[in-house]
Write an enzyme that holds these catalytic residues in place. Structure first.
Site, PDB file in Angstrom:
ATOM      1  N   PHE A 145     -32.859 -32.774 -23.737  1.00 45.51           N
ATOM      2  CA  PHE A 145     -32.313 -31.417 -23.901  1.00 45.51           C
ATOM      3  C   PHE A 145     -33.080 -30.723 -25.013  1.00 45.51           C
ATOM      4  O   PHE A 145     -33.152 -31.218 -26.131  1.00 45.51           O
ATOM      5  CB  PHE A 145     -30.822 -31.431 -24.241  1.00 45.51           C
ATOM      6  N   ASP A 232     -38.537 -33.320 -31.197  1.00 44.61           N
ATOM      7  CA  ASP A 232     -37.411 -32.399 -31.331  1.00 44.61           C
ATOM      8  C   ASP A 232     -36.365 -33.116 -32.177  1.00 44.61           C
ATOM      9  O   ASP A 232     -35.663 -34.005 -31.699  1.00 44.61           O
ATOM     10  CB  ASP A 232     -36.874 -32.052 -29.936  1.00 44.61           C
ATOM     11  N   LYS A 261     -29.983 -26.867 -36.470  1.00 48.93           N
ATOM     12  CA  LYS A 261     -28.636 -27.407 -36.697  1.00 48.93           C
ATOM     13  C   LYS A 261     -28.332 -27.712 -38.177  1.00 48.93           C
ATOM     14  O   LYS A 261     -28.084 -26.795 -38.931  1.00 48.93           O
ATOM     15  CB  LYS A 261     -28.407 -28.632 -35.809  1.00 48.93           C
TER      16      LYS A 261
HETATM   17  C1  LIG Z   1     -28.907 -28.228 -29.997  1.00 52.66           C
HETATM   18  C2  LIG Z   1     -30.243 -28.672 -29.579  1.00 52.66           C
HETATM   19  C3  LIG Z   1     -31.230 -27.753 -29.188  1.00 52.66           C
HETATM   20  C4  LIG Z   1     -30.969 -26.273 -29.095  1.00 52.66           C
HETATM   21  O1  LIG Z   1     -30.635 -25.716 -30.310  1.00 52.66           O
HETATM   22  P1  LIG Z   1     -29.903 -24.270 -30.341  1.00 52.66           P
HETATM   23  O2  LIG Z   1     -29.794 -23.951 -31.803  1.00 52.66           O
HETATM   24  O3  LIG Z   1     -28.593 -24.426 -29.655  1.00 52.66           O
HETATM   25  O4  LIG Z   1     -30.800 -23.317 -29.624  1.00 52.66           O
HETATM   26  C5  LIG Z   1     -32.476 -28.243 -28.862  1.00 52.66           C
HETATM   27  N1  LIG Z   1     -32.749 -29.562 -28.915  1.00 52.66           N
HETATM   28  C6  LIG Z   1     -31.825 -30.470 -29.281  1.00 52.66           C
HETATM   29  C7  LIG Z   1     -32.189 -31.907 -29.353  1.00 52.66           C
HETATM   30  C8  LIG Z   1     -30.540 -30.062 -29.620  1.00 52.66           C
HETATM   31  O5  LIG Z   1     -29.610 -30.953 -29.947  1.00 52.66           O
END
Ligand SMILES: *Cc1c(COP(=O)(O)O)cnc(C)c1O
Length: 403
Positions: A145, A232, A261
């Protein structure tokens, strides 16, 4: 805003939401009016144990006092300027982040998905600048994701569910290999491949940590083929997994890292970090953002990261996470407890995850359901063993009621 001050009831707030907002989320049936530490409070003062942590955001606790003070202080000076003048919070935060995680350069964004867009753009332009226009493909993992904008969505290896259905065609140039299967990635490498992009622990995809062999293998593969390794770390970064950055578990370093985050302390901010050499590909005008690097978001992030480091919350995540996972393994119908630090997934054999989430809510515990039988918990890293015990009790009651 408080209900008593504005003269409205919680029912009125729920009804306004339903009437005027485009709702794509399954809401918990309460109005969150205040937050403190590991708890959210409704308008009647009921406390909910916040084990979804604003989705892995509130790592130093909801409304951490240092973060609150930094935001208030910055609001009194400058709220927004854009990136033409130099600003103090940007510079201090850049040094703190780069020195802490051993990277040369940072670029600020406003969210996770934007950070990934920047990472994808940087990898592609690096390929074009260094090898030519055909070198733009990126291999990502099935069940990954990476976010909800087109680049990040296209990178997301979930092609047959709500994330991509109805939005195709995706951006060209992405292919998806099996997570934790080095051969599967090797098979997809072509002359056009410029990068491999993974989450060190798949978050939304079921809380699945990468194996050391897999990550080391990807690093070697990238070095061999002149490709970039992209991590990521939007969910795994800043202490969540028991290290400051999850890449530290593996003894390898990615070429570009995206983060968001937990770094912001609740303010919307994201970033990518990389080496001097790769950073050069973003020359004048190559990328930009109105809010990216906003002074209030950067001041908040600076306080948040200092708090995470000063209080050694990564170490707490490691220690408490281990205890928590041991206790969770004693729940009924558990198939597997997965995760690293306080990024925790519990998979049940037959029990429905959404029902567990709803049952836990009745017992004042907030969690998230990911997939049919798995719940995920990403509590603030300040939690204690006692709060873990409370969460396990709430889950036990919820699961028992469903058997
Ligand atoms: C939450 C998340 C995203 C997206 O971040 P947003 O701030 O919601 O756009 C991308 N990659 C990972 C692994 C995530 O947990």
């Amino acid at each position: 805003m408080r209900l008593d001050k504005i003269g409205k009831t919680s029912e009125e707030i729920k009804n306004l939401t339903k009437k005027y907002m485009i709702e794509t989320y399954e809401r918990y049936d309460f109005v969150a009016e205040r937050a403190e530490g590991a708890y959210l409070y409704d308008e009647n003062g009921n406390a909910y144990l916040d084990f979804y942590g604003g989705v892995a955001v509130n790592s130093a606790g909801n409304r951490n006092p240092k973060v609150v003070a930094a935001i208030k202080d910055q609001v009194d000076d400058i709220i927004h300027t854009f990136n033409y003048p130099y600003t103090i919070p940007q510079a201090l935060l850049a040094e703190l982040i780069c020195e802490t995680i051993g990277m040369d350069k940072i670029f600020y964004q406003n969210s996770g998905t934007e950070a990934n867009e920047a990472m994808i753009k940087m990898a592609r332009k690096y390929g074009v600048d260094n090898y030519g226009p055909e070198r733009y493909e990126i291999i990502t993992a099935i069940n990954s994701f990476h976010g909800r904008t087109y680049g990040s969505m296209s990178a997301t290896g979930q092609t047959d569910n709500a994330i991509q259905i109805g939005f195709k065609p995706m951006l060209p140039g992405f292919s998806y290999a099996e997570f934790n299967n080095l051969d599967s990635f090797k098979e997809l490498v072509t002359d056009k491949t410029i990068a491999i992009m993974i989450e060190p622990v798949q978050g939304e995809g079921g809380v699945v940590p990468a194996t050391e062999e897999f990550v080391k293998g990807l690093r070697e593969l990238c070095d061999e083929k002149g490709m970039l390794l992209l991590f990521d770390e939007i969910q795994t970064g800043w202490g969540r997994t028991g290290k400051v950055m999850a890449f530290e578990h593996y003894g390898v370093k990615p070429d570009i890292i995206s983060m968001a985050k937990a770094m912001g302390g609740g303010m919307p901010i994201g970033a990518i970090c990389t080496t001097d050499k790769i950073a050069k590909t973003f020359n004048m005008g190559a990328h930009g953002s109105t809010y990216g690097g906003n002074p209030v978001a950067c001041a908040s992030s600076y306080a948040q990261i200092n708090e995470l480091l000063d209080r050694k919350l990564a170490e707490n995540a490691e220690k408490i996470g281990k205890y928590f996972r041991e206790q969770l393994a004693t729940l009924p119908d558990v198939k597997e407890v997965r995760g690293k630090g306080l990024l925790v997934g519990v998979e049940f054999n037959n029990t429905d995850a959404k029902e567990v989430k709803r049952g836990a809510f009745k017992n004042k515990l907030l969690t998230t359901a990911i997939g049919g039988h798995t719940i995920r918990m990403v509590p603030p890293l300040i939690i204690t063993e006692k709060e873990c015990d409370m969460a396990v009790d709430a889950l036990r009651k919820a699961v028992e009621a469903l058997q």
